[in-house]
Design a protein around this motif. Structure first.
Motif, PDB file in Angstrom:
ATOM      1  N   SER A   1     -14.189   3.557   7.559  1.00  0.00           N
ATOM      2  CA  SER A   1     -13.975   4.322   8.778  1.00  0.00           C
ATOM      3  C   SER A   1     -15.094   5.336   9.016  1.00  0.00           C
ATOM      4  O   SER A   1     -16.080   5.390   8.283  1.00  0.00           O
ATOM      5  CB  SER A   1     -12.614   5.032   8.707  1.00  0.00           C
ATOM      6  OG  SER A   1     -12.300   5.645   9.939  1.00  0.00           O
TER       7      SER A   1
ATOM      8  N   GLN B   1      -7.266   5.551  -2.062  1.00  0.00           N
ATOM      9  CA  GLN B   1      -7.285   5.173  -0.648  1.00  0.00           C
ATOM     10  C   GLN B   1      -8.337   5.963   0.122  1.00  0.00           C
ATOM     11  O   GLN B   1      -8.942   5.442   1.067  1.00  0.00           O
ATOM     12  CB  GLN B   1      -5.901   5.390  -0.038  1.00  0.00           C
ATOM     13  CG  GLN B   1      -4.879   4.369  -0.499  1.00  0.00           C
ATOM     14  CD  GLN B   1      -3.468   4.713  -0.058  1.00  0.00           C
ATOM     15  OE1 GLN B   1      -3.183   5.849   0.326  1.00  0.00           O
ATOM     16  NE2 GLN B   1      -2.575   3.740  -0.125  1.00  0.00           N
TER      17      GLN B   1
ATOM     18  N   THR C   1       0.817  -1.231   0.000  1.00  0.00           N
ATOM     19  CA  THR C   1       0.000   0.000   0.000  1.00  0.00           C
ATOM     20  C   THR C   1       0.840   1.266   0.000  1.00  0.00           C
ATOM     21  O   THR C   1       0.319   2.346  -0.238  1.00  0.00           O
ATOM     22  CB  THR C   1      -0.932   0.033   1.227  1.00  0.00           C
ATOM     23  OG1 THR C   1      -0.137  -0.014   2.425  1.00  0.00           O
ATOM     24  CG2 THR C   1      -1.898  -1.135   1.208  1.00  0.00           C
ATOM     25  N   THR C   2       2.130   1.150   0.270  1.00  0.00           N
ATOM     26  CA  THR C   2       2.986   2.349   0.248  1.00  0.00           C
ATOM     27  C   THR C   2       3.538   2.619  -1.139  1.00  0.00           C
ATOM     28  O   THR C   2       4.185   3.639  -1.359  1.00  0.00           O
ATOM     29  CB  THR C   2       4.167   2.186   1.228  1.00  0.00           C
ATOM     30  OG1 THR C   2       5.018   1.125   0.768  1.00  0.00           O
ATOM     31  CG2 THR C   2       3.673   1.896   2.628  1.00  0.00           C
TER      32      THR C   2
ATOM     33  N   LEU D   1      -3.275  10.279   1.863  1.00  0.00           N
ATOM     34  CA  LEU D   1      -3.850   9.147   1.149  1.00  0.00           C
ATOM     35  C   LEU D   1      -3.976   9.466  -0.334  1.00  0.00           C
ATOM     36  O   LEU D   1      -4.177  10.616  -0.722  1.00  0.00           O
ATOM     37  CB  LEU D   1      -5.246   8.812   1.700  1.00  0.00           C
ATOM     38  CG  LEU D   1      -5.346   8.496   3.196  1.00  0.00           C
ATOM     39  CD1 LEU D   1      -6.807   8.292   3.583  1.00  0.00           C
ATOM     40  CD2 LEU D   1      -4.514   7.266   3.551  1.00  0.00           C
TER      41      LEU D   1
ATOM     42  N   SER E   1      -8.561   9.722  11.012  1.00  0.00           N
ATOM     43  CA  SER E   1      -7.147  10.103  11.057  1.00  0.00           C
ATOM     44  C   SER E   1      -6.250   8.921  11.406  1.00  0.00           C
ATOM     45  O   SER E   1      -5.048   8.937  11.113  1.00  0.00           O
ATOM     46  CB  SER E   1      -6.929  11.233  12.074  1.00  0.00           C
ATOM     47  OG  SER E   1      -7.284  10.810  13.377  1.00  0.00           O
ATOM     48  N   LYS E   2      -6.808   7.872  12.015  1.00  0.00           N
ATOM     49  CA  LYS E   2      -6.024   6.700  12.417  1.00  0.00           C
ATOM     50  C   LYS E   2      -6.118   5.562  11.405  1.00  0.00           C
ATOM     51  O   LYS E   2      -5.479   4.527  11.579  1.00  0.00           O
ATOM     52  CB  LYS E   2      -6.479   6.212  13.789  1.00  0.00           C
ATOM     53  CG  LYS E   2      -6.268   7.249  14.898  1.00  0.00           C
ATOM     54  CD  LYS E   2      -6.758   6.732  16.240  1.00  0.00           C
ATOM     55  CE  LYS E   2      -6.557   7.765  17.347  1.00  0.00           C
ATOM     56  NZ  LYS E   2      -7.064   7.281  18.648  1.00  0.00           N
ATOM     57  N   TRP E   3      -6.934   5.728  10.361  1.00  0.00           N
ATOM     58  CA  TRP E   3      -7.128   4.659   9.389  1.00  0.00           C
ATOM     59  C   TRP E   3      -5.881   4.456   8.539  1.00  0.00           C
ATOM     60  O   TRP E   3      -5.236   5.417   8.105  1.00  0.00           O
ATOM     61  CB  TRP E   3      -8.310   4.991   8.485  1.00  0.00           C
ATOM     62  CG  TRP E   3      -8.632   3.911   7.483  1.00  0.00           C
ATOM     63  CD1 TRP E   3      -9.432   2.833   7.660  1.00  0.00           C
ATOM     64  CD2 TRP E   3      -8.128   3.824   6.142  1.00  0.00           C
ATOM     65  NE1 TRP E   3      -9.481   2.071   6.526  1.00  0.00           N
ATOM     66  CE2 TRP E   3      -8.675   2.653   5.571  1.00  0.00           C
ATOM     67  CE3 TRP E   3      -7.271   4.610   5.375  1.00  0.00           C
ATOM     68  CZ2 TRP E   3      -8.412   2.263   4.267  1.00  0.00           C
ATOM     69  CZ3 TRP E   3      -6.992   4.215   4.071  1.00  0.00           C
ATOM     70  CH2 TRP E   3      -7.561   3.061   3.529  1.00  0.00           C
ATOM     71  N   LYS E   4      -5.523   3.196   8.310  1.00  0.00           N
ATOM     72  CA  LYS E   4      -4.398   2.850   7.451  1.00  0.00           C
ATOM     73  C   LYS E   4      -4.866   1.832   6.420  1.00  0.00           C
ATOM     74  O   LYS E   4      -5.621   0.904   6.745  1.00  0.00           O
ATOM     75  CB  LYS E   4      -3.240   2.249   8.258  1.00  0.00           C
ATOM     76  CG  LYS E   4      -2.693   3.159   9.360  1.00  0.00           C
ATOM     77  CD  LYS E   4      -2.023   4.384   8.798  1.00  0.00           C
ATOM     78  CE  LYS E   4      -1.462   5.261   9.906  1.00  0.00           C
ATOM     79  NZ  LYS E   4      -0.915   6.537   9.371  1.00  0.00           N
ATOM     80  N   PRO E   5      -4.429   1.960   5.157  1.00  0.00           N
ATOM     81  CA  PRO E   5      -4.840   0.990   4.130  1.00  0.00           C
ATOM     82  C   PRO E   5      -4.219  -0.384   4.395  1.00  0.00           C
ATOM     83  O   PRO E   5      -3.047  -0.484   4.769  1.00  0.00           O
ATOM     84  CB  PRO E   5      -4.316   1.607   2.828  1.00  0.00           C
ATOM     85  CG  PRO E   5      -3.195   2.509   3.255  1.00  0.00           C
ATOM     86  CD  PRO E   5      -3.577   3.033   4.612  1.00  0.00           C
ATOM     87  N   SER E   6      -5.008  -1.433   4.204  1.00  0.00           N
ATOM     88  CA  SER E   6      -4.527  -2.792   4.446  1.00  0.00           C
ATOM     89  C   SER E   6      -4.274  -3.544   3.150  1.00  0.00           C
ATOM     90  O   SER E   6      -3.595  -4.572   3.142  1.00  0.00           O
ATOM     91  CB  SER E   6      -5.545  -3.571   5.294  1.00  0.00           C
ATOM     92  OG  SER E   6      -6.809  -3.582   4.657  1.00  0.00           O
TER      93      SER E   6
ATOM     94  N   MET F   1     -11.071   4.442   2.575  1.00  0.00           N
ATOM     95  CA  MET F   1     -11.171   4.911   3.961  1.00  0.00           C
ATOM     96  C   MET F   1     -12.604   5.308   4.298  1.00  0.00           C
ATOM     97  O   MET F   1     -13.113   5.005   5.388  1.00  0.00           O
ATOM     98  CB  MET F   1     -10.230   6.098   4.175  1.00  0.00           C
ATOM     99  CG  MET F   1     -10.268   6.695   5.566  1.00  0.00           C
ATOM    100  SD  MET F   1     -11.447   8.057   5.696  1.00  0.00           S
ATOM    101  CE  MET F   1     -10.669   9.283   4.679  1.00  0.00           C
TER     102      MET F   1
END
Length: 539
Positions: A505, A497, A19-20, A493, A511-516, A501
């Motif tokens: 979410s 993304q 995801t990065t 994002l 603000s704490k969501w991260k893509p999996s 999100m």
């Protein structure tokens, strides 16, 4: 053959699972492209700002009201409230309809082409305004220019959001708001320089100068690329890869370009499967489909985008920029209202660059929340001071100081923040129309405020004076709660993304969501189970 070629091209894309690595590295050239596109804000700001000073110019009043300054009492030597309301608001009315039309044009002809067309229409309107000696022609010119501004203001945000690097997208889109503030300041400076001319140059010079900004933007955009996401939407993946290569500074067939393109294609394919497809009217209806109780539904996104732009106008900042000069004249103790009006625009310009840093470091959501609170405090102080001791020179100085602080809060938060969020929240199939609807909402409420404000504050009408800031302060309090409960954090994002999100979410937790995972990996798994015919609509 075209479908087979498109399908082969789609199958050859490398689906990223990391995801990065869903966006290729960017170059200085990409930043310069976006920065130049933001130049569109200058003629938007100039066109909105010049009318503030022009309506208070002695020669303009003499020419358009047919009054003799030597025989007309000073309190009667003014531009009529209804004309002030009409001339100011008609631009916003034209821009409202121009914004709506722009969404269709951007999908059919491209983002860049629509912006250039807007510059051409705008120049036609400016020519009429420059030649005018009667209110009728001035109004017609501002209406036509409004259509051009609508094309540009709706699509320039879309264009920048689609080509800007995700890590600095907020800062770059904020550059558009910065250019608006520069336009407002330049208009105020030109008004200040020409106000005392005893000929038509007093108002014709500020009006005609607008053509320069449109020529620079339109001509420059012809040298910039089209949006890669537009080409994906049209199924022209080779062109999309070419643009990404140009913007990201990587070879067209590099792994990084292929991975970013794969993610864009996969997201679009996913949305096309979720959103029912049909004719022209169905494509508009898609903007309003889905559940009101699901934050990622199309209708909720449209409501979020349009109401966010409505709230931006409810902050009341355009009262200062549209009617500041005449408002400061009414305070009575100010020797040079043109100078004070120019100072407010300078504060606006100097404050906005802070948002370039804050938008990416602090985030969209916190800025909107705390910016609204800051504006509430400043506006209530202005209103209270104005009501209790509004004619005292020290009190007026305090009011002007807090108006400038209020402008600082707007320029660093809601000014750029609303445009940034609107450019990020829509999925690709409805993005052009969603941004157009949001921009149209901005101009609709801009128009409403421009119509009603003269009747609220002018001495021969509502005569609210400084009390009008009680209204703006109360509306900013609503902006505070709105941002807290409804606005998602989209910092850092990709546009794809952001889409994920909003599905997974809530505003408070965003603000704490991260893509999996990535859309490309997700759709790659789906492709193994589907026939080629079912996915060839991408081509």
């Amino acid at each position: 053959m075209a479908e087979e070629k498109g399908h082969e091209r789609k199958q050859s894309l490398q689906a990223p699972t990391d995801t990065t690595r869903v966006e290729a590295p960017v170059t200085v050239k990409a930043y310069l492209m976006c920065a130049f596109a933001a130049f569109g804000g200058i003629f938007f700001g100039f066109d909105s700002g010049y009318i503030n000073g022009v309506m208070a110019m002695p020669y303009f009043i003499q020419e358009f009201e047919h009054l003799d300054p030597d025989t007309t009492p000073k309190d009667k030597f003014v531009f009529a409230s209804w004309k002030k309301s009409l001339v100011t608001s008609i631009l916003s009315a034209g821009t409202f309809f121009g914004s709506l039309i722009a969404g269709d044009l951007a999908d059919y002809f491209g983002r860049r082409t629509t912006i250039v067309a807007g510059c051409v229409v705008f120049i036609g309107g400016v020519v009429l305004q420059t030649a005018s000696t009667e209110v009728g022609m001035l109004v017609a010119g501002r209406l036509i220019a409004g259509f051009g501004v609508g094309f540009v203001s709706a699509i320039i945000i879309l264009y920048m959001s689609e080509i800007a690097p995700r890590k600095v997208r907020g800062a770059i889109v904020s550059g558009y708001q910065f250019c608006i503030t520069i336009g407002l300041m330049l208009a105020s400076c030109v008004d200040y320089a020409t106000q005392d001319r005893d000929d038509s140059g007093s108002y014709r010079i500020p009006i005609a100068l607008q053509m320069l900004w449109a020529l620079i933007l339109g001509g420059g955009l012809l040298l910039l690329p089209e949006s890669p996401r537009y080409f994906v939407k049209k199924g022209e993946l080779d062109k999309a890869a070419h643009v990404l290569s140009r913007v990201r500074g990587q070879p067209k067939d590099s792994e990084l370009i292929q991975q970013e393109l794969a993610e864009i294609v996969a997201n679009h394919e996913y949305e096309m499967q979720v959103i029912p497809q049909g004719g022209y009217f169905d494509s508009w209806l898609n903007c309003f489909r889905g559940s009101l109780f699901k934050a990622n539904s199309n209708v909720r996104r449209v409501i979020l985008g349009t109401s966010l732009q409505m709230m931006q106008q409810w902050t009341g900042v355009n009262f200062v920029f549209y009617f500041g000069t005449t408002f400061f004249q009414q305070l009575g103790t100010i020797d040079d209202p043109f100078l004070i009006s120019m100072i407010t625009t300078i504060v606006n310009v100097l404050s906005t660059p802070f948002s370039f840093y804050a938008m990416e470091k602090i985030g969209r959501r916190p800025l909107l929340i705390w910016g609204a609170l800051g504006m509430v405090i400043c506006q209530f102080i202005v209103a209270i001071v104005g009501v209790t001791d509004g004619q005292d020179k020290k009190a007026v100085s305090a009011m002007i100081s807090f108006i400038c602080i209020y402008i600082f809060f707007f320029a660093t938060t809601w000014g750029p923040g609303a445009w940034v969020v609107v450019g990020e929240i829509y999925p690709l199939p409805i993005r052009a129309r969603g941004v157009a609807l949001s921009t149209a909402s901005n101009w609709l409420w801009n128009c409403v405020i421009a119509i009603i404000t003269p009747y609220m504050v002018d001495g021969d009408k509502g005569n609210l004076g400084a009390r009008v800031f009680f209204i703006w302060g109360s509306l900013c309090a609503l902006c505070f709660f709105y941002a807290y409960f409804l606005v998602f954090e989209t910092k850092g994002l990709t546009l794809e993304q952001v889409d994920k999100m909003m599905e997974e979410s809530t505003p408070a937790k965003s603000s704490k969501w991260k893509p999996s995972t990535t859309f490309a990996a997700q759709m790659g798994l789906a492709d193994a189970k589907e026939s080629a015919e079912e996915v060839e609509h991408v081509a």
